[in-house]
Design an enzyme around this catalytic site. Structure first.
Site, PDB file in Angstrom:
ATOM      1  N   CYS A 191       3.151 -16.691  29.907  1.00  0.00           N
ATOM      2  CA  CYS A 191       3.496 -15.482  30.669  1.00  0.00           C
ATOM      3  C   CYS A 191       4.513 -15.718  31.783  1.00  0.00           C
ATOM      4  O   CYS A 191       5.445 -14.944  31.946  1.00  0.00           O
ATOM      5  CB  CYS A 191       2.257 -14.901  31.338  1.00  0.00           C
ATOM      6  SG  CYS A 191       0.937 -14.440  30.230  1.00  0.00           S
TER       7      CYS A 191
ATOM      8  N   ASN B 107     -10.897 -40.150  20.158  1.00  0.00           N
ATOM      9  CA  ASN B 107     -11.323 -39.119  19.202  1.00  0.00           C
ATOM     10  C   ASN B 107     -10.277 -38.016  19.071  1.00  0.00           C
ATOM     11  O   ASN B 107     -10.595 -36.902  18.677  1.00  0.00           O
ATOM     12  CB  ASN B 107     -12.677 -38.525  19.631  1.00  0.00           C
ATOM     13  CG  ASN B 107     -13.346 -37.789  18.483  1.00  0.00           C
ATOM     14  OD1 ASN B 107     -13.041 -38.050  17.314  1.00  0.00           O
ATOM     15  ND2 ASN B 107     -14.237 -36.862  18.798  1.00  0.00           N
TER      16      ASN B 107
ATOM     17  N   GLY C 297      -5.671 -48.891  20.673  1.00  0.00           N
ATOM     18  CA  GLY C 297      -6.242 -49.242  19.353  1.00  0.00           C
ATOM     19  C   GLY C 297      -6.246 -48.039  18.425  1.00  0.00           C
ATOM     20  O   GLY C 297      -5.930 -48.154  17.233  1.00  0.00           O
TER      21      GLY C 297
ATOM     22  N   GLN D 183      -3.504  -4.037  22.587  1.00  0.00           N
ATOM     23  CA  GLN D 183      -2.576  -3.257  23.416  1.00  0.00           C
ATOM     24  C   GLN D 183      -2.615  -1.776  23.029  1.00  0.00           C
ATOM     25  O   GLN D 183      -1.920  -0.977  23.624  1.00  0.00           O
ATOM     26  CB  GLN D 183      -1.143  -3.772  23.214  1.00  0.00           C
ATOM     27  CG  GLN D 183      -0.939  -5.190  23.682  1.00  0.00           C
ATOM     28  CD  GLN D 183       0.401  -5.738  23.258  1.00  0.00           C
ATOM     29  OE1 GLN D 183       0.473  -6.682  22.488  1.00  0.00           O
ATOM     30  NE2 GLN D 183       1.495  -5.169  23.753  1.00  0.00           N
TER      31      GLN D 183
ATOM     32  N   ARG E 138      15.570  -0.375  16.569  1.00  0.00           N
ATOM     33  CA  ARG E 138      15.997  -0.836  17.898  1.00  0.00           C
ATOM     34  C   ARG E 138      17.169  -1.817  17.778  1.00  0.00           C
ATOM     35  O   ARG E 138      18.076  -1.815  18.594  1.00  0.00           O
ATOM     36  CB  ARG E 138      14.839  -1.496  18.660  1.00  0.00           C
ATOM     37  CG  ARG E 138      13.894  -0.511  19.319  1.00  0.00           C
ATOM     38  CD  ARG E 138      13.084  -1.187  20.415  1.00  0.00           C
ATOM     39  NE  ARG E 138      13.865  -1.399  21.617  1.00  0.00           N
ATOM     40  CZ  ARG E 138      13.915  -0.560  22.650  1.00  0.00           C
ATOM     41  NH1 ARG E 138      13.191   0.543  22.645  1.00  0.00           N
ATOM     42  NH2 ARG E 138      14.663  -0.822  23.695  1.00  0.00           N
TER      43      ARG E 138
ATOM     44  N   ARG F  56       7.820  -8.579  22.079  1.00  0.00           N
ATOM     45  CA  ARG F  56       8.612  -8.341  23.294  1.00  0.00           C
ATOM     46  C   ARG F  56      10.098  -8.076  22.992  1.00  0.00           C
ATOM     47  O   ARG F  56      10.819  -8.975  22.571  1.00  0.00           O
ATOM     48  CB  ARG F  56       8.477  -9.549  24.209  1.00  0.00           C
ATOM     49  CG  ARG F  56       8.601  -9.223  25.680  1.00  0.00           C
ATOM     50  CD  ARG F  56       8.109 -10.376  26.489  1.00  0.00           C
ATOM     51  NE  ARG F  56       8.047 -10.039  27.902  1.00  0.00           N
ATOM     52  CZ  ARG F  56       7.513 -10.822  28.814  1.00  0.00           C
ATOM     53  NH1 ARG F  56       6.974 -11.961  28.474  1.00  0.00           N
ATOM     54  NH2 ARG F  56       7.490 -10.474  30.079  1.00  0.00           N
TER      55      ARG F  56
ATOM     56  N   ALA G  75       6.794  -1.574  24.950  1.00  0.00           N
ATOM     57  CA  ALA G  75       8.126  -0.988  25.101  1.00  0.00           C
ATOM     58  C   ALA G  75       8.547  -0.869  26.562  1.00  0.00           C
ATOM     59  O   ALA G  75       9.410  -0.065  26.902  1.00  0.00           O
ATOM     60  CB  ALA G  75       8.201   0.386  24.421  1.00  0.00           C
TER      61      ALA G  75
ATOM     62  N   GLU H 157      10.526  -6.256  28.978  1.00  0.00           N
ATOM     63  CA  GLU H 157      11.198  -6.830  27.807  1.00  0.00           C
ATOM     64  C   GLU H 157      12.672  -7.205  28.009  1.00  0.00           C
ATOM     65  O   GLU H 157      13.114  -8.223  27.487  1.00  0.00           O
ATOM     66  CB  GLU H 157      11.094  -5.831  26.650  1.00  0.00           C
ATOM     67  CG  GLU H 157       9.655  -5.612  26.216  1.00  0.00           C
ATOM     68  CD  GLU H 157       9.519  -4.454  25.253  1.00  0.00           C
ATOM     69  OE1 GLU H 157      10.003  -3.355  25.588  1.00  0.00           O
ATOM     70  OE2 GLU H 157       8.949  -4.637  24.180  1.00  0.00           O
TER      71      GLU H 157
END
Ligand SMILES: Cc1cc2nc3c(=O)[nH]c(=O)nc-3n(C[C@H](O)[C@H](O)[C@H](O)COP(=O)(O)OP(=O)(O)OC[C@H]3O[C@@H](n4cnc5c(N)ncnc54)[C@H](O)[C@@H]3O)c2cc1C
Ligand code: FES
Length: 1250
Positions: A71, A179, A267, A688, A801, A833, A1000, A1182
């Protein structure tokens, strides 16, 4: 946890008692947005402070190798933590407002420093005390432990003999140290080891023994400790003896992150025998030795020579042997040693190719006595170029050697086309390029040691030997000061922290999966397709249903309503019925008592397929006429034929831009809770778009929408990936909860999330552009192809767009743009975005670059002369009013000192052959609004309680963008009460119905107006009581209104005034208004490896009057860094059968803290306003993402400089993203010429371009 103490962020501070300074500063400096990464950031800093109470700036920068944030763009996180260092200074330097104390109208957003700040001073003595029983005695570490369940026995012996007995008793037992190798396989492939022996506490395996030959290091020594041991020796031994140690220390900087280095052992690295191990090529090249012992107590020493790693993940240690220790030898005089690594991302990434190289020269320092060139990533094992070395021994170390060595390396190691891992031409080129770097480095060192006056390495070649060492990142943020006359209580326009910032940093923030288990709750795991296109023959869950804890198997037969759903079309299925269309499509689901039981059983469902021919790529879709719409989305204005006829220069070409994973930190998660009555169901969903989930769940269950409530408190990031994608989990979960009438939860694992959900569409653009000789654009004809996947989702909006942003910021009188949505066997790709705008803008800037080259004009001049001006009409006939594009451009050119730096770059490039710099500027015009204005509406609900507290609800979802904070700022201004009296608890369909998706960049605009209207209603109702008692308080007015039976609850509704655009007549407004911006970026590339670093970025954004500059700058920086990932780092890679290689953080690389511009300056344009949105603000979540293309073009210019050095001045194609591979291969030179691209069609590639 035996003998260990674990401290979490919850333990070091909380909002009820006291925040820890780390938590407080991260919150205060706006270093948290969605908050999902924040506890991790806090604990990394806390750990650093506990180990080093006064760290340096470099310590801080290095402490976060293993932390990712999607973010913030990291800058505010670093700012917060830099404040703990001694060197901390305000990034503004002399311009700092604290220093200048002027009354300028501009200010910088700045973390308050300790002096006079609101932040608590850090006092290490106040830290919680580490449990003394652990501190004072190590008895617990010496105890033998055995843990067992009905599936696994875990032993932790503490004596070597005991280990050997266990190895004898359980010959197939899995040994583990860190591990990390074993544990990851456990999780991703459900491998099962009935017996595990942890060899972490055996003294012999932890011992360190210096000898004259070198140092023996116990196999269980972690890499962090190894680094310390070697550093100690580097500090005390003569330089020539520790060249291997220096190379290992340097390599460890690029090896994973701190958290991993703290547990991975030397190792474990050797025994994992990974073909891309970073350390093994160094160990082999250095001729390390290992000691091993078998169950009979016999020990032997093995030299790590060319035979040691003899096959894929195989080495000379036998299965019944245990690795005890490793000798890392000293180097001798005239012996030189270097390590190399190139990965997709600079830090915390697996190598594409790495190498350890050693040469021993004779006493005169001229003739090669020994040579070892050992590589990772050039075979299925760590491999040594033995033939090459054999031919070169006894030769002189001089310039004649290079070509011969490269030819020999090509013969011995070059990879054939289609090899696993792909990138064969790049890997082959790296193999020889690394040797060239080694050659130059040795020459430089020989020179330095010999007092030679004659330089052996030309000065322009010397920078080839340096690895880029980043300076400490810094930047400034400029925004307008609040006017003095604004009341103190009025928070609008103030740089306030996110209201949930402290909850985020203390770990108190509740995400969906933090919800405590409900009574009777079950878990769900999905059964998904492993084929890209196939008929379903049988789906057999009988074995899974017998497994422990399994309650049921759910599939399409359990759907009571409509099994189809979708946003733009009902073309997706909740559960596949008879056919699967992509790998990852949901076929069914196992519901079990626990998550692990559900996941295990889901693996046991057997699906039989009959495979059909799939389509994956845009070109395949074009060839097969496979599209999601019958007609292209077309934008036509003027007459392109006339435009081309009137042009002096016409260029044609094509360019490609890859897709992008959303990589939201919180995966898709939902909980469905049936009420047990009247078909009611409540869903907590990380989405969203609550309204869409509500309507889809209702349709799937065949009930009216008023029976379904969907809620979201906050999301751990969304970026568009939780619009359509969220339905995939929520709908199958609703079917399960409905069938079983019990609460059911599902939270996807990262890799399954990535496989199941769609992402940003890859795009292809084919263009024809006409310009006058002077550079004025006359006409554009463009075909845009987006790879939509198998279903529409929102690909129509995304592609449109791109179509309407094909002009970016330039006036083009004649335009014909067609958008085609390809139907392929991929997940339904969707919005991310910017939703198509970054692609449209990128395609435009690509042809601008080409046009500039064709005309012989500099790209910045061409851009500038074609910029839109006030009042110009767009191709969709919308006039540009209040057009601030030119102001943004002028400001950024000035702020970045563009011309001066361009000159410096020219000088740098003329002085450096193998490192090049580039700078690029670009504008941005970004249309604000939904494609259909029906989305441009919002609602709010305000309740005022009789104690004066206010509960505010609106239709937008909080996902880190500070939406609730801004809404409360607005409510606070209208109601004239402090923000502390106002609260927003969640977003829910039963509070605000039919809300548009939070996307948007419009959510603050729309919901802000709705909030304003609702609060206005309340204020009007209170007005008579205020008039009667003007000196009264808010609480008094509210109480009297209540007593007088006045409603203290109000709704607000807002819609934008614009009507939809008519595409037939090309009239009506497409957008509500436009945001503008401009950016300048400068990069440096290493032409031999393809590595790059962003030296500086300057951004100027026009966002009207900011509601909250701190949050808005956070959005700008976060979006820019996400865009930087899109244009440079992030690459979605699939196999020819459609298998997604890049499904998790191990293979898909988002930018890390180390990748951000070293200097990042952000300014909000002065004196801007916007009559079309709340309080003159503008949406901005955006737009700044598109400006990251400036980095791409800066890289392009740097590559052009490298090509010019070898006489290549013509146009060259560089598609997005500009990965290390693309950069290296575009920097044509003698090494790339050695490896021509194999002919397409002559082999099966390992990876396909989509
Ligand atoms: C997030 C992450 C990032 C990574 N990044 C990098 C990177 O940048 N560069 C890189 O090179 N690698 C990287 N790796 C891989 C990592 O190096 C290996 O997982 C690691 O080296 C294994 O060490 P370990 O101590 O965890 O071994 P474990 O997983 O504990 O064991 C690995 C193997 O060694 C065997 N073994 C352990 N001890 C002994 C012994 N004494 N005798 C005989 N056999 C033994 C085990 O049986 C097992 O087969 C990364 C891994 C992760 C999880
Ligand atoms: S705030 Fe870092 S991932 Fe969202």
């Amino acid at each position: 946890m035996h003998g260990l103490a674990v401290t979490t962020t919850e333990a070091i501070g909380d909002t009820k008692t006291r925040l820890h300074p780390v938590q407080e500063r991260l919150a205060q400096s706006h270093g948290t947005q969605c908050g999902f990464c924040s506890p991790g950031m806090v604990m990394s800093m806390y750990t650093l402070l506990r180990n080093k109470p006064c760290p340096s700036l470099a310590d801080v920068e290095n402490a976060f190798d293993g932390n990712l944030c999607r973010c913030t763009g990291y800058r505010p996180i670093l700012d917060a933590f830099h404040s703990f260092t001694k060197e901390f200074l305000c990034p503004m330097g002399d311009e700092c407002c604290q220093v200048k104390k002027t009354q300028e109208s501009f200010t910088s957003e700045k973390l308050p420093t300790e002096e006079g700040s609101e932040c608590v001073t850090y006092d290490p003595s106040q830290e919680p005390i580490f449990p003394s029983e652990l501190q004072l005695n190590d008895q617990l570490d010496k105890t033998r432990l055995v843990f067992s369940s009905n599936r696994v026995k875990w032993f932790r012996p503490t004596a070597f003999n005991d280990l050997m007995i266990l190895k004898y008793l359980y010959p197939d037992a899995q040994l583990v140290i860190g591990n990390t190798g074993v544990g990851c396989g456990w999780q991703s492939t459900y491998q099962h080891y009935p017996e595990v022996i942890a060899v972490t506490n055996i003294p012999e395996l932890l011992a360190v023994e210096p000898t004259v030959a070198g140092v023996w290091i116990g196999a269980s020594t972690t890499l962090t400790i190894l680094q310390e041991i070697l550093q100690e020796l580097v500090n005390t031994e003569p330089e020539h003896k520790t060249r291997v140690y220096v190379a290992i220390i340097d390599m460890l900087k690029w090896f994973a992150g701190n958290q991993v280095r703290n547990v991975v052992s030397i190792g474990g690295s050797i025994m994992t025998a990974s073909p891309t191990s970073d350390l093994n090529p160094l160990f082999v090249s250095a001729r390390c030795k290992v000691t091993v012992a078998n169950k009979d107590g016999d020990q032997r020493t093995i030299v790590m020579d060319e035979q040691f790693f003899y096959d894929h993940r195989k080495n000379m240690v036998k299965p019944d042997e245990v690795l005890i220790n490793v000798l890392i030898p000293f180097t001798r005089k005239n012996e030189y040693f270097e390590g190399y690594k190139q990965a997709h991302r600079r830090k915390n990434d697996t190598a594409i190719v790495n190498a350890g190289m050693r040469v021993l020269l004779d006493d005169d320092g001229d003739v090669i006595k020994e040579l070892c060139l050992c590589y990772g990533g050039m075979a299925c094992r760590t491999v040594v170029a033995t033939n090459t070395a054999a031919h070169l021994v006894a030769k002189n170390w001089d310039d004649d050697l290079v070509q011969e060595a490269c030819d020999l390396l090509e013969k011995e190691l070059s990879l054939p086309p289609g090899v696993p891992g792909g990138m064969e031409t790049y890997r082959n080129t790296l193999c020889v390029s690394f040797f060239f770097k080694f050659y130059l480095t040795v020459q430089m060192k020989r020179n330095a040691g010999s007092n030679l006056t004659e330089m052996k390495v030309p000065s322009s070649y010397q920078s080839a030997t340096c690895v880029f060492e980043r300076e400490t990142s810094f930047g400034c943020q400029m925004f307008e000061k609040i006017q003095d006359e604004q009341q103190r209580i009025d928070p609008v326009g103030r740089a306030l922290p996110h209201l949930a910032a402290t909850q985020n940093t203390t770990g108190e923030a509740v995400f969906v999966d933090d919800t405590r288990p409900l009574a009777g709750e079950l878990s769900m795991a999905l059964v998904v397709s492993t084929k890209s296109h196939a008929k379903l023959i049988t789906v057999d869950a009988s074995r899974a249903l017998q497994m422990p804890g399994v309650v049921d198997f759910i599939d399409h037969k359990d759907v009571p309503g409509n099994n189809n759903f979708g946003l733009a079309a009902q073309d997706q299925q909740v559960f596949a019925v008879d056919k699967v269309m992509y790998q990852g499509q949901i076929i069914g689901a196992i519901v079990a008592e626990t998550r692990t039981e559900a996941q295990r059983a889901a693996q046991a469902v057997v699906v039989e397929y009959e495979e059909l021919t799939p389509i994956f790529t845009i070109q395949e879709a074009i060839d097969s006429d496979s599209f999601l719409t019958s007609d292209p989305l077309t934008l036509r204005n003027g007459d392109v034929t006339e435009g081309f006829n009137a042009s002096d220069v016409v260029i044609e070409g094509e360019t490609y831009m890859g897709g992008q994973e959303h990589f939201y930190p919180e995966t898709q998660t939902s909980i469905a809770v049936p009420s047990g009555e009247d078909n009611e169901m409540t869903l907590l969903v990380a989405t969203q778009f609550l309204h869409y989930i509500q309507q889809s769940v209702a349709a799937t269950l065949g009930v009216p929408r008023n029976k379904i409530v969907c809620k979201a408190k906050r999301l751990g990031g969304g970026f568009g990936g939780k619009v359509g994608n969220s339905a995939l989990v929520a709908l199958s979960l609703a079917v399960a909860a409905n069938k079983l009438q019990r609460p059911v939860r599902c939270s996807l694992e990262r890799t399954e999330d990535t496989r199941i959900t769609g992402s940003r569409q890859p795009f292809l653009g084919r263009y024809k552009v006409g310009l006058s000789r002077a550079g004025i654009i006359q006409a554009l004809e463009l075909d845009i192809y987006s790879n939509g996947g198998y279903a529409m989702d929102l690909s129509n909006i995304t592609t449109l767009r791109a179509v309407v942003h094909a002009d970016n910021g330039y006036k083009i009188p004649n335009v014909l743009v067609r958008g085609h949505i390809c139907k392929t066997n991929l997940p339904a790709n969707n919005v991310m975005r910017g939703a198509g705008t970054p692609q449209g803008v990128f395609l435009c800037e690509q042809w601008m670059e080409r046009a500039a080259e064709a005309l012989g004009i500099s790209p910045d001049k061409l851009r500038e002369m074609n910029l839109y001006k006030e009042g110009d009409l767009t191709p969709y006939n919308q006039p540009l009013t209040d057009c601030n594009l030119n102001r943004c451009w002028d400001d950024v050119m000035k702020q970045s000192d563009y011309e001066h730096r361009q000159n410096d770059i020219n000088v740098f490039n003329s002085e450096n052959r193998w490192k090049k710099r580039g700078i690029a500027v670009m504008p941005l015009k970004y249309g604000m609004g939904h494609k259909l204005h029906s989305g441009d509406q919002a609602g709010a609900l305000v309740h005022v309680y009789t104690d004066g507290s206010v509960l505010l609800a609106h239709g937008g979802v909080e996902m880190g963008q500070g939406l609730h904070t801004k809404m409360i700022q607005i409510a606070s201004r209208v109601l004239k009460i402090p923000m502390s009296k106002i609260h927003t608890s969640e977003t829910s369909t039963d509070k605000v119905p039919n809300a548009s998706h939070t996307a948007a960049s419009m959510t603050s605009d729309l919901n802000g107006m709705a909030v304003l209207i609702a609060c206005d209603v309340i204020m009007k109702r209170l007005q008579p009581f205020v008039a009667k008692n003007p000196a009264g308080s808010w609480e008094e007015w509210v109480t009297t209104a209540y007593t007088d039976r006045v409603s203290l609850s109000a709704t607000g509704f807002y819609k934008t005034p614009k009507e939809d655009h008519d595409w037939q007549t090309n009239s009506g407004d497409t957008y509500n208004y436009f945001s503008y911006g401009a950016a300048v970026s400068e990069v440096e590339i290493d032409t031999l490896s393809g590595d790059h670093v962003v030296l500086r970025t300057d951004i100027v954004m026009d966002i009207g009057q900011s509601l909250n500059p701190a949050i808005d700058i956070g959005q700008i920086e976060g979006a820019f860094i996400q865009g930087y990932g899109l244009f440079t780092l992030e690459e979605v890679r699939r196999s020819p059968t459609g298998f997604l290689y890049t499904a998790g953080p191990g293979t898909y690389k988002i930018p890390s803290m180390n990748d951000i511009p070293v200097r990042l300056n952000v300014s909000l344009l002065k004196g801007s306003s916007n009559p079309h949105a709340v309080y003159s603000s503008k949406g901005l979540g955006e737009p700044p993402l598109c400006l990251a293309a400036s980095v791409f073009f800066a890289i392009r210019h740097a590559i052009a400089a490298a090509r010019a050095d070898v006489g290549l001045n013509d146009f060259f194609l560089l598609d997005s993203p500009a990965t290390a591979e693309k950069i290296r291969m575009a920097c044509a030179d003698q090494f790339t010429r050695q490896f021509p691209e194999p002919k397409k069609g002559s082999y099966t590639p390992w990876v396909i371009g989509l």
